[in-house]
Design an enzyme around this catalytic site. Structure first.
Site, PDB file in Angstrom:
ATOM      1  N   ASN A  94       0.695  -1.527  -0.064  1.00  0.00           N
ATOM      2  CA  ASN A  94      -0.038  -0.146   0.115  1.00  0.00           C
ATOM      3  C   ASN A  94       0.731   1.395  -0.047  1.00  0.00           C
ATOM      4  O   ASN A  94       1.945   1.219  -0.202  1.00  0.00           O
ATOM      5  CB  ASN A  94      -0.852  -0.242   1.069  1.00  0.00           C
ATOM      6  CG  ASN A  94      -2.292   0.486  -0.047  1.00  0.00           C
ATOM      7  OD1 ASN A  94      -2.670   1.763   0.859  1.00  0.00           O
ATOM      8  ND2 ASN A  94      -3.464  -0.159  -0.128  1.00  0.00           N
ATOM      9  N   ARG A  95       0.447   2.558   0.166  1.00  0.00           N
ATOM     10  CA  ARG A  95       0.846   3.543  -0.285  1.00  0.00           C
ATOM     11  C   ARG A  95       1.697   4.670   1.141  1.00  0.00           C
ATOM     12  O   ARG A  95       1.365   3.972   2.521  1.00  0.00           O
ATOM     13  CB  ARG A  95      -0.936   4.617  -0.581  1.00  0.00           C
ATOM     14  CG  ARG A  95      -0.973   4.542  -1.455  1.00  0.00           C
ATOM     15  CD  ARG A  95      -2.279   5.118  -2.318  1.00  0.00           C
ATOM     16  NE  ARG A  95      -2.216   4.696  -2.720  1.00  0.00           N
ATOM     17  CZ  ARG A  95      -3.649   4.104  -3.701  1.00  0.00           C
ATOM     18  NH1 ARG A  95      -3.610   3.187  -2.393  1.00  0.00           N
ATOM     19  NH2 ARG A  95      -4.020   3.567  -4.581  1.00  0.00           N
ATOM     20  N   HIS A 120       3.055   0.221  -3.189  1.00  0.00           N
ATOM     21  CA  HIS A 120       3.404  -1.372  -2.893  1.00  0.00           C
ATOM     22  C   HIS A 120       4.654  -1.675  -3.325  1.00  0.00           C
ATOM     23  O   HIS A 120       4.715  -2.086  -4.625  1.00  0.00           O
ATOM     24  CB  HIS A 120       2.151  -2.119  -4.452  1.00  0.00           C
ATOM     25  CG  HIS A 120       0.483  -2.209  -3.945  1.00  0.00           C
ATOM     26  ND1 HIS A 120       0.529  -1.787  -2.532  1.00  0.00           N
ATOM     27  CD2 HIS A 120      -0.431  -2.026  -5.206  1.00  0.00           C
ATOM     28  CE1 HIS A 120      -0.569  -2.367  -3.277  1.00  0.00           C
ATOM     29  NE2 HIS A 120      -1.107  -2.879  -4.164  1.00  0.00           N
ATOM     30  N   HIS A 194      -1.752 -10.684  -3.005  1.00  0.00           N
ATOM     31  CA  HIS A 194      -2.585  -9.714  -3.741  1.00  0.00           C
ATOM     32  C   HIS A 194      -3.176 -10.513  -4.668  1.00  0.00           C
ATOM     33  O   HIS A 194      -3.328 -10.465  -5.363  1.00  0.00           O
ATOM     34  CB  HIS A 194      -1.771  -8.071  -4.050  1.00  0.00           C
ATOM     35  CG  HIS A 194      -2.518  -6.730  -5.051  1.00  0.00           C
ATOM     36  ND1 HIS A 194      -3.105  -6.781  -5.027  1.00  0.00           N
ATOM     37  CD2 HIS A 194      -2.170  -6.044  -4.220  1.00  0.00           C
ATOM     38  CE1 HIS A 194      -4.370  -5.838  -5.307  1.00  0.00           C
ATOM     39  NE2 HIS A 194      -2.949  -5.063  -5.044  1.00  0.00           N
ATOM     40  N   TYR A 196      -6.132 -11.681  -6.404  1.00  0.00           N
ATOM     41  CA  TYR A 196      -7.978 -10.983  -6.684  1.00  0.00           C
ATOM     42  C   TYR A 196      -8.421 -12.485  -6.764  1.00  0.00           C
ATOM     43  O   TYR A 196      -8.101 -13.344  -7.491  1.00  0.00           O
ATOM     44  CB  TYR A 196      -8.307 -10.627  -8.010  1.00  0.00           C
ATOM     45  CG  TYR A 196      -7.479  -9.488  -8.268  1.00  0.00           C
ATOM     46  CD1 TYR A 196      -5.577  -8.668  -8.138  1.00  0.00           C
ATOM     47  CD2 TYR A 196      -8.893  -7.506  -8.298  1.00  0.00           C
ATOM     48  CE1 TYR A 196      -5.615  -7.911  -8.161  1.00  0.00           C
ATOM     49  CE2 TYR A 196      -8.004  -6.848  -8.650  1.00  0.00           C
ATOM     50  CZ  TYR A 196      -6.325  -6.404  -8.554  1.00  0.00           C
ATOM     51  OH  TYR A 196      -6.208  -5.269  -8.207  1.00  0.00           O
ATOM     52  N   GLN A 303      -6.690  -4.844   3.944  1.00  0.00           N
ATOM     53  CA  GLN A 303      -7.240  -3.846   3.119  1.00  0.00           C
ATOM     54  C   GLN A 303      -7.793  -4.446   2.132  1.00  0.00           C
ATOM     55  O   GLN A 303      -8.625  -5.429   1.433  1.00  0.00           O
ATOM     56  CB  GLN A 303      -5.914  -3.150   1.934  1.00  0.00           C
ATOM     57  CG  GLN A 303      -6.269  -2.200   0.748  1.00  0.00           C
ATOM     58  CD  GLN A 303      -5.892  -0.922   1.720  1.00  0.00           C
ATOM     59  OE1 GLN A 303      -5.989  -1.047   3.015  1.00  0.00           O
ATOM     60  NE2 GLN A 303      -7.144   0.055   0.597  1.00  0.00           N
ATOM     61  N   GLU A 331      -6.312  -7.956   1.419  1.00  0.00           N
ATOM     62  CA  GLU A 331      -4.632  -7.909   1.866  1.00  0.00           C
ATOM     63  C   GLU A 331      -4.343  -7.861   2.987  1.00  0.00           C
ATOM     64  O   GLU A 331      -4.546  -6.561   3.782  1.00  0.00           O
ATOM     65  CB  GLU A 331      -4.408  -6.811   0.676  1.00  0.00           C
ATOM     66  CG  GLU A 331      -4.216  -7.188  -0.875  1.00  0.00           C
ATOM     67  CD  GLU A 331      -4.852  -5.497  -1.021  1.00  0.00           C
ATOM     68  OE1 GLU A 331      -3.257  -5.091  -0.870  1.00  0.00           O
ATOM     69  OE2 GLU A 331      -5.389  -5.475  -1.769  1.00  0.00           O
TER      70      GLU A 331
HETATM   71  C1  GLA Z   1      -4.413  -2.011  -3.996  1.00  0.00           C
HETATM   72  C2  GLA Z   1      -4.978  -0.647  -3.530  1.00  0.00           C
HETATM   73  C3  GLA Z   1      -5.029   0.053  -4.654  1.00  0.00           C
HETATM   74  C4  GLA Z   1      -4.715   0.003  -6.097  1.00  0.00           C
HETATM   75  C5  GLA Z   1      -4.537  -1.495  -5.852  1.00  0.00           C
HETATM   76  C6  GLA Z   1      -4.045  -2.607  -7.329  1.00  0.00           C
HETATM   77  O1  GLA Z   1      -5.514  -2.560  -2.865  1.00  0.00           O
HETATM   78  O2  GLA Z   1      -5.245  -0.376  -2.425  1.00  0.00           O
HETATM   79  O3  GLA Z   1      -5.538   1.692  -4.891  1.00  0.00           O
HETATM   80  O4  GLA Z   1      -3.723   0.260  -6.692  1.00  0.00           O
HETATM   81  O5  GLA Z   1      -3.794  -2.671  -4.967  1.00  0.00           O
HETATM   82  O6  GLA Z   1      -4.806  -1.926  -8.375  1.00  0.00           O
END
Ligand code: GLA
Length: 366
Positions: A94-95, A120, A194, A196, A303, A331
């Site tokens: 994340n950020r 990331h 990560h 999906y 997340q 996540e």
């Molecule tokens: C995470 C982030 C999202 C996005 C995805 C990848 O979940 O929080 O904002 O960047 O990864 O697309």
């Protein structure tokens, strides 16, 4: 025993020279298949430590691949919009606000790969490197152990970081992810997985009817750039209340500033637990197939991202488009931007200490 045999394939035959240049040791990219006594099958590649496929039964025993992804390594390398399908994300999941943090009096600057922030782990995060890999097994499970050394200053982070991630598929239909890391200089570390998921099967439409429960009474709201504001409000009375199971799509269309910022759910939830406790973080049930995914973790946060950036342009393994909200990620992690948020649990790993984290994805059907 036959059903415990781990198979090893050379991954995808056609490596163009351009790709070979992007990935130094392209020839060492492998695909590993784990199976268990219940017929579950998980495929993992050492490129990005990516889970490429998870085959699980529904309530009638019908198998489907519930993980979004590609069937050629080239597609992972060239992926448009970088969805991080199935990858291990690091050094920091994340950020980090404006790609900067201060540690022991020194300010470090990181790539701004999600303007105005760092996302990331940077331009070449752990999802885009080739990991060392070996097969491993124990009583009731078989696995793949992956290792990567992130060098001092790699993507701007301090310290040589030695990371081991072990995936274990058990005979109880659990996929365990065990993380370990050590460093020679204090550094932030926040590793996550990560994947999906679409429990109907990858490419089978949206996940809005999936019923989700998250064990979190609080979450971390964000600003426009998806950086936490630092507050930990209650989810009660908001669209973020997943304390009782509800369809993901039920409240997603509500007028809500947080949903606007995230273009839907793209938020960290504060798990109800004591520090380091292994506990149930989330449970997802897909009503038509009966498939269930339960996630347990030692991490303090999760997340929840519901594929808001998918738009139907990407086509997956079966050639079906991955539509808007065609997959969800859960996540497990420390909270975003922790290096700049003194009130959040610390993500700093010091020399001599060992980063340890475990997450278990358990599949069943009813
Ligand atoms: C995470 C982030 C999202 C996005 C995805 C990848 O979940 O929080 O904002 O960047 O990864 O697309």
């Amino acid at each position: 025993m036959k059903n415990l045999i781990v198979t090893l394939f050379g991954f995808f035959l056609l490596a163009s020279s351009a790709l070979a240049q992007q990935v130094e040791d392209f020839d060492s990219i492998q695909l590993y298949t784990l199976t268990n006594r219940q017929g579950m099958k998980v495929k993992i590649t050492n490129y990005g430590a990516i889970i490429t496929s998870i085959m699980v039964p529904d309530r009638d025993g019908k198998m489907a691949d519930v993980a979004l992804g590609y069937d050629r390594v080239e597609d992972y390398i060239n992926a448009v919009d970088k969805p991080y399908f199935g990858a291990i994300v690091g050094r920091y999941g994340n950020r980090i606000a404006e790609g900067a943090f201060t540690l022991d009096g020194e300010t470090y600057t990181l790539a701004i790969n999600n303007p105005p922030n760092h996302l990331h782990g940077g331009v070449i995060g752990f999802d885009k490197v080739v990991w060392g890999a070996r097969l491993t097994r124990g009583s009731g499970w078989q696995g793949v152990e992956l290792k990567y050394r992130a060098k001092d200053k790699e993507e701007g982070y301090p310290g040589n970081l030695d990371v081991t991630v072990t995936y274990k598929l058990t005979d109880k239909n659990e996929l365990r992810v065990e993380y370990q890391a050590t460093t020679d200089k204090a550094t932030p570390v926040n590793l996550t997985q990560h994947s999906y998921f679409n429990l109907k099967g990858e490419g089978e439409g949206t996940i809005l009817d999936h019923e989700l429960m998250i064990s979190a009474k609080q979450y971390t709201p964000v600003d426009e750039g998806l950086i936490p504001t630092g507050e930990l409000p209650d989810v009660a009375g908001t669209p973020f209340d997943f304390t009782s199971p509800k369809p993901i799509g039920r409240d997603i269309g509500q007028e809500d500033q947080q949903l606007e910022y995230g273009l839907g759910y793209d938020h960290n939830f504060v798990l109800d637990k004591s520090e380091g406790e292994m506990s149930l973080a989330a449970r997802v049930h897909e009503p038509t197939t009966g498939r269930i995914l339960e996630i347990r973790t030692t991490e303090p946060g999760i997340q929840f991202y519901c594929g808001n950036f998918l738009d139907g342009r990407l086509k997956g393994k079966s050639g079906k488009p991955y539509v808007h909200r065609g997959g969800f990620c859960l996540e497990t992690q420390h909270y975003p931007d922790s290096p700049n948020q003194p009130n959040f649990p610390s993500t700093i790993l010091k020399p001599g200490d060992v980063y340890q984290s475990t997450t278990v994805f358990k599949f069943s059907a009813e």
